[in-house]
Write a protein that holds these residues in place. Structure first.
Motif, PDB file in Angstrom:
ATOM      1  N   ARG A 189       0.813  -1.216   0.000  1.00 12.43           N
ATOM      2  CA  ARG A 189       0.000   0.000   0.000  1.00 12.43           C
ATOM      3  C   ARG A 189       0.850   1.270   0.000  1.00 12.43           C
ATOM      4  O   ARG A 189       0.400   2.326  -0.449  1.00 12.43           O
ATOM      5  CB  ARG A 189      -0.914  -0.006   1.231  1.00 12.43           C
ATOM      6  N   THR A 190       2.077   1.184   0.507  1.00 13.39           N
ATOM      7  CA  THR A 190       2.891   2.397   0.661  1.00 13.39           C
ATOM      8  C   THR A 190       4.093   2.451  -0.274  1.00 13.39           C
ATOM      9  O   THR A 190       4.502   3.536  -0.708  1.00 13.39           O
ATOM     10  CB  THR A 190       3.382   2.507   2.110  1.00 13.39           C
ATOM     11  N   SER A 191       4.673   1.292  -0.563  1.00 12.00           N
ATOM     12  CA  SER A 191       5.883   1.268  -1.396  1.00 12.00           C
ATOM     13  C   SER A 191       5.870   0.020  -2.261  1.00 12.00           C
ATOM     14  O   SER A 191       6.411  -1.023  -1.887  1.00 12.00           O
ATOM     15  CB  SER A 191       7.136   1.281  -0.505  1.00 12.00           C
ATOM     16  N   PRO A 192       5.210   0.100  -3.427  1.00 13.62           N
ATOM     17  CA  PRO A 192       5.103  -1.080  -4.291  1.00 13.62           C
ATOM     18  C   PRO A 192       6.451  -1.689  -4.680  1.00 13.62           C
ATOM     19  O   PRO A 192       6.561  -2.912  -4.793  1.00 13.62           O
ATOM     20  CB  PRO A 192       4.358  -0.546  -5.520  1.00 13.62           C
ATOM     21  N   ASP A 193       7.471  -0.859  -4.874  1.00 17.75           N
ATOM     22  CA  ASP A 193       8.777  -1.409  -5.250  1.00 17.75           C
ATOM     23  C   ASP A 193       9.329  -2.298  -4.135  1.00 17.75           C
ATOM     24  O   ASP A 193       9.901  -3.368  -4.390  1.00 17.75           O
ATOM     25  CB  ASP A 193       9.752  -0.277  -5.551  1.00 17.75           C
ATOM     26  N   ASP A 194       9.185  -1.851  -2.877  1.00 20.02           N
ATOM     27  CA  ASP A 194       9.649  -2.672  -1.757  1.00 20.02           C
ATOM     28  C   ASP A 194       8.845  -3.974  -1.662  1.00 20.02           C
ATOM     29  O   ASP A 194       9.392  -5.030  -1.317  1.00 20.02           O
ATOM     30  CB  ASP A 194       9.523  -1.903  -0.441  1.00 20.02           C
ATOM     31  N   ALA A 195       7.569  -3.884  -1.977  1.00 26.23           N
ATOM     32  CA  ALA A 195       6.738  -5.091  -1.948  1.00 26.23           C
ATOM     33  C   ALA A 195       7.199  -6.092  -3.000  1.00 26.23           C
ATOM     34  O   ALA A 195       7.268  -7.305  -2.753  1.00 26.23           O
ATOM     35  CB  ALA A 195       5.274  -4.726  -2.164  1.00 26.23           C
ATOM     36  N   VAL A 196       7.514  -5.576  -4.197  1.00 21.03           N
ATOM     37  CA  VAL A 196       8.023  -6.458  -5.258  1.00 21.03           C
ATOM     38  C   VAL A 196       9.302  -7.158  -4.804  1.00 21.03           C
ATOM     39  O   VAL A 196       9.494  -8.361  -5.004  1.00 21.03           O
ATOM     40  CB  VAL A 196       8.241  -5.663  -6.554  1.00 21.03           C
ATOM     41  N   ARG A 197      10.198  -6.374  -4.187  1.00 15.99           N
ATOM     42  CA  ARG A 197      11.452  -6.971  -3.713  1.00 15.99           C
ATOM     43  C   ARG A 197      11.192  -8.004  -2.610  1.00 15.99           C
ATOM     44  O   ARG A 197      11.842  -9.052  -2.569  1.00 15.99           O
ATOM     45  CB  ARG A 197      12.388  -5.881  -3.218  1.00 15.99           C
ATOM     46  N   ALA A 198      10.252  -7.718  -1.730  1.00 10.60           N
ATOM     47  CA  ALA A 198       9.945  -8.665  -0.657  1.00 10.60           C
ATOM     48  C   ALA A 198       9.391  -9.967  -1.210  1.00 10.60           C
ATOM     49  O   ALA A 198       9.798 -11.066  -0.799  1.00 10.60           O
ATOM     50  CB  ALA A 198       8.953  -8.034   0.331  1.00 10.60           C
ATOM     51  N   PHE A 199       8.467  -9.858  -2.173  1.00  9.85           N
ATOM     52  CA  PHE A 199       7.881 -11.074  -2.729  1.00  9.85           C
ATOM     53  C   PHE A 199       8.890 -11.839  -3.586  1.00  9.85           C
ATOM     54  O   PHE A 199       8.860 -13.071  -3.650  1.00  9.85           O
ATOM     55  CB  PHE A 199       6.626 -10.732  -3.532  1.00  9.85           C
ATOM     56  N   ALA A 200       9.815 -11.119  -4.236  1.00  9.70           N
ATOM     57  CA  ALA A 200      10.891 -11.797  -4.966  1.00  9.70           C
ATOM     58  C   ALA A 200      11.792 -12.550  -3.991  1.00  9.70           C
ATOM     59  O   ALA A 200      12.238 -13.675  -4.267  1.00  9.70           O
ATOM     60  CB  ALA A 200      11.701 -10.784  -5.773  1.00  9.70           C
TER      61      ALA A 200
END
Length: 392
Positions: free
Chosen positions: A214-225
């Motif tokens: 919800r706040t930082s989509p790029d960080d979410a992508v990295r987390a899920f990767a």
């Protein structure tokens, strides 16, 4: 390595070719019996061959072979009484068969068979002794006692050997059972370390990724990767553990080198950093040359300690990992400074597993609260494989 013990080699040949070995035994017993007894005519030779033929099948049909041999002895005795010719010496063959019955058919059947066969053999020895000339009553009595006593001794020897084999088989079964239990415990330790650590990483990354969506989509992508990578690594490591454990228990004695060691500590620290725990890794001293078993102990202690820090020390914990080579030992210290709730519960199955691993190598292990966090310290006695090789 092939054995050079003649007795073991003979036993190996007997296991591979039992019929041929029994045939050789029958020929040897027949030759001895032929020399010990009187000169025989055609009928006596036929009986001698028939009785010793039963020795060839003694292990396949022990009771039937003994019955056939006793019947041949009785037939030879009857023929001697009718014709006046001396019977062949066949007692040695019957003793071999009595021993075989006791060895393979069990105590009850062996005793019943002996009780039935020994009086028959004694009566034959009394009425038709294997001698070409007249036999005095005292000699007949001596022969009867010798035949009965040796027949009973053959029975007792077979029962004793059978009991010894059963005892050895029971001991081997117990050893195999204990080895199986130890192997299951080893697999449980490895699986707990591998799956517990990686699942903790996945849970932490998923929690952070859910917030970052919800706040930082790029960080979410990295987390899920990172979750994807940790999951794949978990599958690879589980497969590696199972492969190594299976190979380690096989006859080829495959080495344990595929297990993680000191060189894998930086990657371990990096995976924990990706989950949100700041990890500092310090190594000092000459850590080269440690054997694979001790490297695995160090790795698992660090892995389990960081897993506990990730679970219990809070989302912004810091962990310091120190691996120091001292004279004669490797000292591992893992301290977290998160101050998170629940740290007192960290001493669970993982702590017990670490303690068991360290103490298996004669080491010392301690874990408990330290300041606002938790500290794990392990001292593993170490021998330098490379140094030993240089001094040989």
């Amino acid at each position: 390595m092939r054995t050079t013990d003649p007795l073991r080699r003979l036993r190996a040949v007997d296991r591979r070719h039992p019929l041929w070995c029994d045939g050789a035994l029958a020929a040897l017993v027949a030759a001895v019996s032929l020399q010990a007894g009187p000169r025989l005519g055609p009928g006596g030779l036929v009986v001698l061959v028939a009785v010793h033929a039963a020795v060839v099948v003694r292990r396949r049909r022990p009771l039937a072979a003994l019955a056939a041999a006793v019947a041949g002895v009785v037939l030879a005795a009857v023929g001697a009484l009718v014709t006046g010719t001396p019977p062949p010496w066949t007692y040695l063959a019957t003793w071999v068969l009595l021993y075989t019955v006791a060895l393979h058919d069990g105590r009850r059947r062996a005793v019943v068979t002996t009780v039935a066969a020994v009086p028959v053999l004694a009566a034959v020895a009394l009425l038709a002794p294997p001698s070409a000339g007249p036999v005095a009553p005292g000699e007949r009595l001596t022969l009867v006692v010798a035949v009965a006593g040796t027949s009973s001794a053959a029975l007792l020897l077979g029962l004793q050997v059978r009991a010894r084999r059963q005892r050895v088989a029971a001991e081997q079964s117990q050893i195999a059972r204990a080895a199986a239990v130890a192997e299951r415990a080893r697999i449980a330790h490895e699986m707990h370390d591998v799956i517990g650590h990686n699942l903790s990483l996945v849970a932490s990354l998923a929690a952070g990724g859910g917030v970052a969506v919800r706040t930082s989509p790029d960080d979410a992508v990295r987390a899920f990767a990172a979750i994807s990578e940790v999951s794949r690594e978990s599958v690879r490591e589980v497969r590696r553990v199972l492969r190594v454990l299976r190979h380690d228990a096989s006859d080829d004695g495959a080495p344990l080198r595929p297990q993680p060691g000191l060189d894998d500590l930086p990657a371990l620290a990096e995976s924990v950093r990706a989950a949100g725990t700041d990890v500092t890794l310090r190594r000092s001293g000459d850590l080269r040359g440690l054997d694979a078993g001790r490297q695995l102990v160090v790795y698992r202690v660090v892995q389990e300690s960081l897993t506990n820090a990730l679970r219990h020390a809070g989302p912004h914990a810091r962990a310091l990992v120190s691996v120091v080579r001292e004279p004669g030992a490797v000292v591992v210290t893992v301290t977290d400074t998160g101050g998170g709730a629940g740290v007192v519960n960290a001493a669970g199955h993982g702590i017990a597993g670490m303690r068991e691993r360290v103490e298996a190598y004669g080491g010392e292990f301690d874990a408990g609260p330290a300041g606002d966090g938790w500290r794990v310290r392990a001292r593993v006695p170490a021998r330098d494989v490379a140094a030993e090789g240089r001094h040989r």
